[in-house]
Structure formats: structure tokens, C-alpha cells
Enzyme design. Sequence first.
Site, PDB file in Angstrom:
ATOM      1  N   GLU A 204       3.027  40.321 -36.517  1.00  0.00           N
ATOM      2  CA  GLU A 204       4.452  40.871 -36.010  1.00  0.00           C
ATOM      3  C   GLU A 204       4.708  39.685 -35.462  1.00  0.00           C
ATOM      4  OE1 GLU A 204       2.381  44.921 -34.072  1.00  0.00           O
ATOM      5  OE2 GLU A 204       1.696  44.969 -35.783  1.00  0.00           O
ATOM      6  N   LYS A 341       5.929  57.082 -35.060  1.00  0.00           N
ATOM      7  CA  LYS A 341       6.085  55.841 -36.310  1.00  0.00           C
ATOM      8  C   LYS A 341       6.467  57.014 -37.241  1.00  0.00           C
ATOM      9  CE  LYS A 341       2.594  52.873 -35.459  1.00  0.00           C
ATOM     10  NZ  LYS A 341       0.794  52.315 -35.194  1.00  0.00           N
ATOM     11  N   SER A 371       3.448  46.900 -39.383  1.00  0.00           N
ATOM     12  CA  SER A 371       2.575  45.472 -39.136  1.00  0.00           C
ATOM     13  C   SER A 371       3.424  44.963 -40.755  1.00  0.00           C
ATOM     14  CB  SER A 371       1.289  45.208 -39.170  1.00  0.00           C
ATOM     15  OG  SER A 371       0.384  46.198 -39.891  1.00  0.00           O
TER      16      SER A 371
END
Length: 430
Positions: A204, A341, A371
Site C-alpha cells: 500500500e 470496501k 492492498s
Amino acid sequence: MSIIIKVHARQILDSRGNPTIEVDVVTENGVLGRAAVPSGASTGEHEAVELRDGGKAYLGKGVLNAVNNVNTVIAEELVGTSVFEQNTIDQLMIDLDGTPNKSKLGANAILGVSLAAAKAAANELGLPLYRYVGGVSANTLPVPMMNIINGGSHSDAPIAFQEFMIFPVKATSFTHAMQMGTEIFHSLKKVLHDRGLSTAVGDEGGFAPNLAGGTEDALDTIKLAVEKAGYTFGDEIMIALDCAASEFYVDGKYDYTKFEGETGKIRTSAEQADYLAELAAKYPIISIEDGMYEDDWDGWKALTEKIGNKVQLVGDDLFVTNVARLSTGIEKGIANSILVKVNQIGTLTETIAAVNMAKNAGYTSVMSHRSGETEDNTIADLAVALNCGQIKTGSASRSDRMAKYNQLLRIEEELGSTAYFPGLNAFKIK
């Protein structure tokens, strides 16, 4: 009414070099909406299912089956539907799949179509996505949680916690927040270099140094970097942690040795809650994500009762952007924030429902990347559309992360004087 005439998916590669799915939705007016789907490394057990091919190609991580599901089953159903009927589009795909976790068609297939359809609809109207989804009230720029040290499953650093993030809470705008965060990121690079530590970055974009002192070493190092950048640690800059505790929960215990080796401790649920409370008392930690295992409801309850009145406790693996899980958490008085998410649940409609439920319960919402990302910047628009007030999308490096930040800079410029940057007001601790 503008009709969908084409739905087409393809296999592309994400930021880790793994296959993912990209979907095009085309309307009768020739307008295109395109979306690429992200993928996580640490995933909650209760997430919607990401369909992978198995076999030898791409080490089993291909998504050609999901691509085929879009190009056949889903396309056949959606062609002829109005692109503006988002709820209908999403429900048709949910019904086509027919499973509680989207395991038949794949959440990655369904999400790609859902987001691409929304983008096509926005483009049909000549509107930015944040305005199409959020309407006239979409004006809140999120405070960035900038992940500057990576641990856990996101790096090879010997630290159990997955993310150490800085929060520029005293910034006056999103643009100012990015300046502050970026300056600290570069300051941290020099601090690590001067200690002879690696300045390689993790998935990230945060650094992944071999910090022998573990968690507190990471926090002390960030403090030094903040001060060397000319900012006040604990005032202008606060800290957020993503413990990703489910990743080191073994046989009913929090086993830090999984990532930290023989120096790591093994803690009970009560000891884990106590440890996090101690860290929050010692350092200016304003937010802790997944401090407990996703199904350790008693542990979550203890943690919430211990520090939930002063620290934002974010449920990621705990809630997986799912209204059923979130509803249970709200009823039990567990956590006070939800991580959002889109690929955990699989449609835009369900994502919006989760954010609305959180807001109605007084929980905060944090829009988040995964990620494994792409150049797709949809979540930047969604953060503004849903007035989340906070966003997690990595560090000040890697183009897949900067794509989201740069889109937010554009949105703030476009909104002009109507843009609202909440700063500390983004944290409504109950």
C-alpha cells in the site's frame, strides 16, 4: 431512459501483478462506463466470494471464469435494461447468483458490472460520479488515513499490526492534508535511511522496515518523522492503527509470534483489549481498526467498553460492509465505525445501504481501498458521494494509491467554496 446495449469484461492485472476483472458497460448512445475491481491480501471470513480460476495459470489466481460469467450470464440479463436503474441492475445480478455470498458468479464479476453501470449512467448525464451517486449533498472531502508503515500481511516487516497511519486532522483542506502527509512520508524515509533501515515500500505504499522494537518502535519512529517535518505529534497529526487481528488469531489467542517471531507475545482476548488501551493511552491514537478477531464478539465488546468513548473503533473484517453483520454489531454496542470496501459486499447498492445504516446508528464510515489495487479511482468519488469523511487509500507513493488521492484533489478543486473538509469533526466518538 438510456438502454444498456453491451456488457463486456476482460482480465487485467492489479498492483501486485495478480489478475483482476475490468468491466465495460456501453449504452445505446455509445457512452462507456468502465470499472476495475480490487482485491485484498487479508480478507475477512465473511466477505463475499472473489471467484478465482485455480489451475496453473497465474498460480491459480486467474479470473477468466468471472470474466465469462459477465460476458454470458450477466450480459444476457442486463442488455436492454436502463442504465439509470442501479437498484434493479444490482438486484438482477444478486438474483442471478442466488447465493448468500455471491459465490456462483463471483463478487468480483458482479461488482465490476455494478460500478461500470453507475459510471456509464453518470457519463450519460454528463455528471461526475460523486454527484450522480451522492446528489446535491455530496460535498465532504475525506480526511486521509495515510499508511506510512506497513506490517503484518502487507509486508515482510516483523510487526504484527498491518498498518500504521497518520491523520492530518488539523489540515484546513484535503489539499493541505495531502501536503502534510506527503511531507511526513518523505521525512520518514530520511529517518529510516539514517537508521540504516530499508525504505522499500509494501503493498500500500508505506515503508516496511525491519524495526526490531516492534509496534512501539514504529510509533516512536513516526513521531520523530512528524516532528522533523515540522508538525506537532498528537495535535496536528494523530495516529490510526489497523491491527488486522484476525490475521494472528490462533486457537483462541492473539499470537504475535506469527509475525514477530520469538519476541512476540501471545495474548488472551482480555489481554489484547488491555494492550490496545495501553497503546491508546501512551500515543495519540485516534482510530483502531480490527483490534480484535472478527468473530470475537466478547472481545470486541470489552474493547468498545474500555476505549470506545475516546477512540474510533473500526470494523473491517468484523462487518465486511455487510448490513447483517453491521446490524448485529450495532445491537450489541460493538465498535463505533465501519470500514467500507466495495468488493467485500459486491454491489454499489449494498455498499450505500451499509453506509446509511452506519450513519443512522451514529457510526462513522471510512471508505477504503484494498492492498491489490488498480488505476481505477472509483472509491475517491464514492467517499465524497457518501460523505464518509475519512478515506484509507495508502501512502504517498505508488500510482495505484495516488490515483485516488489525485482524483480527490480534482474533486476539491471542482467543488470550490462548497467543499467541506471535516478535520477532527470526522470523528464522532460516542
